[in-house]
Design an enzyme around this catalytic site. Structure first.
Site, PDB file in Angstrom:
ATOM      1  N   GLY A  11       0.797  -1.227   0.000  1.00 28.22           N
ATOM      2  CA  GLY A  11       0.000   0.000   0.000  1.00 28.22           C
ATOM      3  C   GLY A  11       0.828   1.274   0.000  1.00 28.22           C
ATOM      4  N   ASN A  12       1.962   1.261   0.712  1.00 24.17           N
ATOM      5  CA  ASN A  12       2.734   2.506   0.818  1.00 24.17           C
ATOM      6  C   ASN A  12       3.412   2.894  -0.494  1.00 24.17           C
ATOM      7  OD1 ASN A  12       4.527   0.313   1.123  1.00 24.17           O
ATOM      8  ND2 ASN A  12       6.010   1.570   2.215  1.00 24.17           N
ATOM      9  N   LYS A 121     -12.874 -11.253   3.637  1.00 21.05           N
ATOM     10  CA  LYS A 121     -11.969 -10.141   3.322  1.00 21.05           C
ATOM     11  C   LYS A 121     -12.740  -8.825   3.289  1.00 21.05           C
ATOM     12  CE  LYS A 121      -8.486  -7.814   1.632  1.00 21.05           C
ATOM     13  NZ  LYS A 121      -7.339  -7.442   2.453  1.00 21.05           N
ATOM     14  N   LYS A 266       1.789 -12.226   3.724  1.00 27.67           N
ATOM     15  CA  LYS A 266       3.147 -12.035   3.176  1.00 27.67           C
ATOM     16  C   LYS A 266       4.029 -13.216   3.555  1.00 27.67           C
ATOM     17  CE  LYS A 266       2.556  -7.120   3.685  1.00 27.67           C
ATOM     18  NZ  LYS A 266       1.841  -7.011   2.403  1.00 27.67           N
TER      19      LYS A 266
HETATM   20  P1  ADP Z   1       1.044  -3.783   2.482  1.00 26.58           P
HETATM   21  O1  ADP Z   1       0.031  -2.691   2.451  1.00 26.58           O
HETATM   22  O2  ADP Z   1       2.453  -3.283   2.322  1.00 26.58           O
HETATM   23  O3  ADP Z   1       0.748  -4.922   1.561  1.00 26.58           O
HETATM   24  P2  ADP Z   1       0.090  -4.433   5.160  1.00 26.58           P
HETATM   25  O4  ADP Z   1      -0.157  -3.047   5.640  1.00 26.58           O
HETATM   26  O5  ADP Z   1      -1.075  -5.279   4.844  1.00 26.58           O
HETATM   27  O6  ADP Z   1       1.079  -4.410   3.931  1.00 26.58           O
HETATM   28  O7  ADP Z   1       1.013  -5.253   6.179  1.00 26.58           O
HETATM   29  C1  ADP Z   1       2.199  -4.667   6.729  1.00 26.58           C
HETATM   30  C2  ADP Z   1       1.921  -4.381   8.198  1.00 26.58           C
HETATM   31  O8  ADP Z   1       1.808  -5.599   8.918  1.00 26.58           O
HETATM   32  C3  ADP Z   1       3.010  -3.660   8.953  1.00 26.58           C
HETATM   33  O9  ADP Z   1       2.961  -2.269   8.752  1.00 26.58           O
HETATM   34  C4  ADP Z   1       2.666  -4.031  10.421  1.00 26.58           C
HETATM   35  O10 ADP Z   1       1.848  -3.042  10.978  1.00 26.58           O
HETATM   36  C5  ADP Z   1       1.824  -5.299  10.303  1.00 26.58           C
HETATM   37  N1  ADP Z   1       2.285  -6.477  11.039  1.00 26.58           N
HETATM   38  C6  ADP Z   1       1.467  -7.382  11.625  1.00 26.58           C
HETATM   39  N2  ADP Z   1       2.172  -8.373  12.202  1.00 26.58           N
HETATM   40  C7  ADP Z   1       3.478  -8.105  11.958  1.00 26.58           C
HETATM   41  C8  ADP Z   1       4.710  -8.778  12.279  1.00 26.58           C
HETATM   42  N3  ADP Z   1       4.721  -9.909  12.976  1.00 26.58           N
HETATM   43  N4  ADP Z   1       5.860  -8.224  11.863  1.00 26.58           N
HETATM   44  C9  ADP Z   1       5.860  -7.077  11.148  1.00 26.58           C
HETATM   45  N5  ADP Z   1       4.749  -6.378  10.815  1.00 26.58           N
HETATM   46  C10 ADP Z   1       3.555  -6.893  11.211  1.00 26.58           C
HETATM   47 MG    MG Z   2      -0.803  -1.513   4.156  1.00 31.35          MG
END
Ligand code: ADP
Ligand code: MG
Length: 304
Positions: A11-12, A121, A266
């Site tokens: 997302g970022n 979801k 992930k």
């Molecule tokens: P993206 O948008 O990059 O696909 P998400 O926002 O869905 O990713 O997931 C990333 C987030 O997951 C991190 O910012 C953190 O807040 C969260 N998170 C949850 N559990 C963990 C973990 N065990 N280690 C690291 N981050 C975690």
């Molecule tokens: Mg995100």
């Protein structure tokens, strides 16, 4: 030496740091993300990019709802196809003059996937209970969360990236590829064998793992907003995971260390890619991706 690498952008890479998704926010975030990606391409690596599309689909859904009395709402597979086009265009502009191509990508799912009987979801904005009940009467599923009511949809497992062959052909012709955005447009085969869109969303990290294998990537890089997956996330004992084997990471996953809607998919994608024969998966932050191939960065998952 150049390596074939698949980068899944979170997302970022597509919205402002606070999650805002105006056209200017999206353009700016993608331009910044592409400075990191182009550094890898200039080193000679063959790059395939994929990306999320949650906020973008959320915007389309809101427009659907506000204008339903004048324009027929479009289904979720159409939302996915539209965001692949828009985000692919922004990515290609940001990569210019590096030659790049966006492949409108369909991801095959199974109509009998158990996810269709259990939509979990959450997508789109939060609404009041009254609004949610209105949409339930139109056949949608809505759930109450802490911040309000939100639509939930099935998230079936990606089986095959149907347009991966197109991506490989273009990659071998020298293009940087954008494919399977938003996990791919979800399609399934009906009883008559014909393909059609389905009302679902596919997890972009799980789709990235399938695409990475299909295009013969050696490394899957999952670029998010934290430098590592963490044990004991959010606790005083939090500790980053660095080099880790599939067996060790499966154990940590079973122990419940990874948030289900965030780091969980992930970690699962990183595991599946290596279990299916990929060399290495790396989970790290966007700023670190150019070092992800050289070794000591992020959470690095290998067979042994
Ligand atoms: P993206 O948008 O990059 O696909 P998400 O926002 O869905 O990713 O997931 C990333 C987030 O997951 C991190 O910012 C953190 O807040 C969260 N998170 C949850 N559990 C963990 C973990 N065990 N280690 C690291 N981050 C975690
Ligand atoms: Mg995100």
């Amino acid at each position: 030496m150049g390596e074939r690498v698949l980068i899944a952008l979170g997302g970022n890479a597509m919205t402002a740091p606070d999650g805002s998704a105006s056209p200017a926010d999206q353009t700016r975030a993608i331009e910044l993300a592409m400075t990191h990606v182009s550094a890898l391409i200039r080193e000679g690596h063959q790059v395939v990019l994929t990306h999320g599309n949650g906020p973008q689909v959320g915007n389309i859904l809101l427009k659907n709802q506000l204008t339903a009395h004048v324009v027929p709402p479009v289904p979720l597979d159409w939302c996915g196809a539209q965001t692949q086009g828009t985000l692919g265009t922004l990515i290609m502009n940001a990569l210019d003059p590096i030659p790049a191509a966006t492949v409108v990508t369909r991801t095959l799912v199974d109509v009998d996937d158990p996810a269709f009987a259990d939509p979990v979801k959450p997508i789109g904005q939060y609404f009041s209970e009254e609004e949610a009940r209105k949409f339930e009467r139109l056949g949608q599923t809505w759930r109450k969360f802490e911040r309000g009511w939100r639509r939930v949809v099935p998230s079936p497992r990606p089986i095959e990236i149907l347009d991966a062959g197109t991506a490989v052909t273009l990659m071998e012709a020298g293009y940087t590829i954008v494919a399977a955005g938003g996990g791919g447009v979800p399609v399934a085969r009906g009883a008559d064998g014909r393909l059609g869109g389905v009302e679902a969303v596919i997890d972009k990290d799980l789709a990235a793992a399938v695409l990475a294998r299909a295009v013969g990537a050696r490394v899957l890089v999952i670029a998010t907003d934290v430098p590592n997956a963490v044990i004991g996330y959010g606790t005083p004992q939090a500790r980053p995971i660095e080099a880790v084997t599939v067996a060790e990471l499966r154990k940590l996953q079973t122990a419940g260390h990874f948030g289900s809607g965030s780091m969980g998919p992930k970690v699962e994608a990183a595991l599946r890619f290596v279990e299916d024969g990929g060399r290495c998966s790396v989970i790290t932050s966007l700023e670190h991706i150019k070092d992800a191939l050289s070794g000591n960065i992020g959470t690095r998952v290998t067979e042994s």
